[in-house]
Design an enzyme around this catalytic site. Structure first.
Site, mmCIF file in Angstrom:
data_model
loop_
_atom_site.group_PDB
_atom_site.id
_atom_site.type_symbol
_atom_site.label_atom_id
_atom_site.label_comp_id
_atom_site.label_asym_id
_atom_site.label_seq_id
_atom_site.Cartn_x
_atom_site.Cartn_y
_atom_site.Cartn_z
ATOM 1 N N GLY A 66 44.146 66.893 43.111
ATOM 2 C CA GLY A 66 43.463 65.940 43.930
ATOM 3 C C GLY A 66 42.093 66.394 44.443
ATOM 4 C CB SER A 67 39.515 67.285 44.175
ATOM 5 O OG SER A 67 39.701 67.274 42.888
ATOM 6 N NE ARG A 68 33.007 63.188 47.998
ATOM 7 C CZ ARG A 68 32.722 62.173 49.332
ATOM 8 N NH1 ARG A 68 33.775 62.091 50.134
ATOM 9 N NH2 ARG A 68 31.454 61.993 49.304
#
Length: 214
Positions: free
Chosen positions: A177-179
């Site tokens: 999970g991240s951006r």
């Protein structure tokens, strides 16, 4: 189901530990050890889903920019200098393999250490550990940024200076999970909508007016 090769470094140690526990617990008939092995095995299978790598079909229409990551659009706006900025938040349950948003040639890859703020916040884009890929394309300079998150602490980027790539190619992965942020020239027209769910390598998030680049 295809699995990204980055999974080896995470799943490998878990698998080894499960085998050790089984070799210990089965002869000893130790239910506590066997239960621990079973739980660890289930955790390994759950973790494996983060590294799934499904096939994607990129659009063939000229001028398209596709999402570089699966997730939800949290920014779709113009910057003061006219460039277009789109950001995608990747949850724990999204596919984590990243894909090139456009065709071009890499002219710089910049790795920047930083913090681990929640990836959905504004300060994460500039303050978190990140990898910036800057590329030459037929429409001008394009940059995209892999940003670590609160849980994600490792970024994989396989691109390097001089690499040529096509639209929708696999190039890396952000763990757990991240951006992903992408910065486009002012001539780009944003197609993505806030809170829209997008698919890496397939969803069109922006377009260039191709009549200007004949």
């Amino acid at each position: 189901m295809k699995i990204a090769h980055e999974a080896v470094g995470v799943i490998g140690p878990i698998a080894v530990l499960v085998v050790i526990l089984l070799l210990w617990g089965i002869p000893a008939k130790n239910n506590i050890v066997l239960t621990a092995a079973a739980l660890l095995g289930l955790f390994g299978l759950f973790t494996l889903t983060f590294f799934r790598d499904p096939e994607r079909i990129a659009p063939t229409e000229r001028g398209c920019v596709v999402a570089p990551a699966d997730g939800r659009v949290i920014v779709a706006d113009s910057l003061p200098d006219g460039r277009k900025h789109i950001a995608i938040f990747m949850s724990l349950f999204d596919v984590h393999v990243n894909r090139t948003p456009i065709a071009g040639t890499v002219y710089e890859v910049i790795r920047t250490p930083g913090k681990y703020f929640h990836a959905g916040t504004d300060r994460a884009a500039a303050g978190n550990a990140r990898v910036d890929v800057e590329a030459d394309t037929e429409y001008g300079k394009v940059c995209w940024r892999q940003v670590s998150g609160l849980i994600a602490r490792k970024i994989s980027c396989r691109l390097k200076f001089g690499d040529k790539f096509q639209l929708g190619e696999r190039f890396g992965l952000i763990f757990f999970g991240s951006r992903m942020d992408i910065f486009l020239p002012s001539s780009a027209v944003i197609e993505a909508q806030l809170n829209q769910s997008v698919t890496a390598g397939e969803s069109v998030i922006a377009k260039f007016p191709t009549e200007d680049f004949r």
